[in-house]
Scaffold this active site. Sequence first.
Site, PDB file in Angstrom:
ATOM      1  N   CYS A  95       0.825  -1.216   0.000  1.00  0.00           N
ATOM      2  CA  CYS A  95       0.000   0.000   0.000  1.00  0.00           C
ATOM      3  C   CYS A  95       0.861   1.271   0.000  1.00  0.00           C
ATOM      4  O   CYS A  95       1.417   1.619  -1.032  1.00  0.00           O
ATOM      5  CB  CYS A  95      -0.980  -0.032   1.166  1.00  0.00           C
ATOM      6  SG  CYS A  95      -2.324   1.151   0.993  1.00  0.00           S
ATOM      7  N   HIS A 186      -3.149  -5.452   1.526  1.00  0.00           N
ATOM      8  CA  HIS A 186      -2.505  -5.661   2.828  1.00  0.00           C
ATOM      9  C   HIS A 186      -2.583  -7.120   3.284  1.00  0.00           C
ATOM     10  O   HIS A 186      -3.465  -7.467   4.069  1.00  0.00           O
ATOM     11  CB  HIS A 186      -3.198  -4.815   3.900  1.00  0.00           C
ATOM     12  CG  HIS A 186      -3.054  -3.345   3.728  1.00  0.00           C
ATOM     13  ND1 HIS A 186      -1.902  -2.668   4.062  1.00  0.00           N
ATOM     14  CD2 HIS A 186      -3.915  -2.415   3.265  1.00  0.00           C
ATOM     15  CE1 HIS A 186      -2.061  -1.383   3.818  1.00  0.00           C
ATOM     16  NE2 HIS A 186      -3.272  -1.203   3.321  1.00  0.00           N
ATOM     17  N   GLU A 188      -0.838  -8.353   5.403  1.00  0.00           N
ATOM     18  CA  GLU A 188      -0.570  -8.335   6.857  1.00  0.00           C
ATOM     19  C   GLU A 188      -1.848  -8.121   7.670  1.00  0.00           C
ATOM     20  O   GLU A 188      -1.846  -8.303   8.883  1.00  0.00           O
ATOM     21  CB  GLU A 188       0.481  -7.261   7.185  1.00  0.00           C
ATOM     22  CG  GLU A 188       0.009  -5.808   7.122  1.00  0.00           C
ATOM     23  CD  GLU A 188       0.033  -5.209   5.711  1.00  0.00           C
ATOM     24  OE1 GLU A 188       0.159  -5.965   4.729  1.00  0.00           O
ATOM     25  OE2 GLU A 188      -0.090  -3.966   5.608  1.00  0.00           O
TER      26      GLU A 188
END
Lengths: 208, 328
Positions: A95, A186, A188
Amino acid sequence: MPSAAGRAPRARARDAKPPRVGILALQGDVVLHERALAACGATSVRVTLPEHLTGLDALVLPGGESTTMLRLLDSSGLRAPLERALRTLPVLGTCAGLILLARQADALPRPPLGVLDIDARRNGYGRQVHSFTDDVQLTVSGESVEGVFIRAPRITRRGRGVQVIATHEGEVVGVRQGRAVAIAFHPELTADTRTHAWFLRDVAGCLS
Amino acid sequence: MKRTSSRDGARKSGSNGDGKRVRDLSGEDQFRLKVGLAEMLKGGVIMDVMNVEQAEIAQEAGAAAVMALERIPSRIRATGGVARMSDPSMIVAIQRAVDVPVMAKCRIGHIVEAQILEALEIDFIDESEVLTPADEANHVWKHDFKAPFVCGCRDLGEALRRIGEGAAMIRTKGEAGTGNVVEAVRHMRTVVAHMRKLTTLTADELMAEAKHLGAPFELVRQVARTGALPVPNFAAGGVATPADAALMMKLGAEAVFVGSGIFEVGDAARPKEARKEQSRMARAIVQAVAHWDRPDLLKDISTGLPQAMRGISLESIPEGELLAKRGW
């Protein structure tokens, strides 16, 4: 010392130690990347000053606000050392990290790091109410992963040497050029660590 | 600014123009997206701004987001009267001027102000005690919204009640507009100490503790397991210096809101000078939050700054004018 008998021979001496991965920690979702890296068996190091850049096997540029990170790269004296480190270190940007790695992005106070030959448009899908989660195809492995897009950037130009690694509804949302990987979503933010593991294994070569 | 208008045009065709972006997501996915944006703001400073010029100063200084409001808390305190949601035209002007997320405040329990802010595509709605409450019994049911909410708290029970209603970010209430960090410290220490206590309790003690806290049992159990809030935990209310901001990070905050602490700096009679001083203070607070655990750097960051806002002691505020007492 526990016996290593019965285990496959090691490809590289440094496999004995877990890979050390720096995370640019000036601002953003650093903790989530730490969690993902730990789940892959890597040790992470928070990078906020030039001295934190030594002894790393790879680097992660997290999600967050790219203008904030660029401002703090300057004020902490980290920009030039980071640019030098990125000439040799494998890097994964998510991002805002994608924007930092790009050649160009709109409305930034200073140019991004230009490690990847791409241009990006910030908030390419619109404001937060247009943030979404959807299946993303990892073209490198043929797998599908969940892509969480939060005020995500869009890749508006790709140079010739830039390989597509992820697509969403046919649109390129992840790229690789040599050691540098950038994705607009993302991983994560999910419990799925396949993207991080792929980066450490196939790009950085520091995970067997 | 020319750049702004052309960019805005490009954005429109990208987001709204293709008609594909409205997706039906489950409530759970929707909540993850809201918390996701809060995660992206961690380690950042969210600055109150009253106009386009201040928003640009804030963004240039490295703000991770801006909060658009007509009067910063210190001025609300000074002028009195009913404080309401800002005029949409000022919010829109700020949205056009900056690329960082833009937040705005609605009154506690004012469902329609919240709906208007969502219709403006505001990135985060602050259901805020800084404005005059619209409902003394009920807060907004925030799960109904696509826009994420942040809410203030003084203790863990209040934090978990707001999360139960759908808040995707919690901040301390502190005492806004005072330039006095003492209440934010009290609230952060109270929340963190109570979370630590929960991790030491046995399963059979948790229901009584949930009753005592007045908090949803499942959230109490979750905190007991993880030792942390299920959403990001930020600090707000009275932060006036880089050291204040770093203190809140040290006490467990994951990012910091600065309200009056930046744009009350400087002499309003000399606007050019004041802007420079505000910009320096803003930059210093951004750096202090990034390097909060490095006193050697904080020493330099804190040196030679313009004078911080004057501030007021809590004892001098009549009980009825304490903003933190609004909401429950």
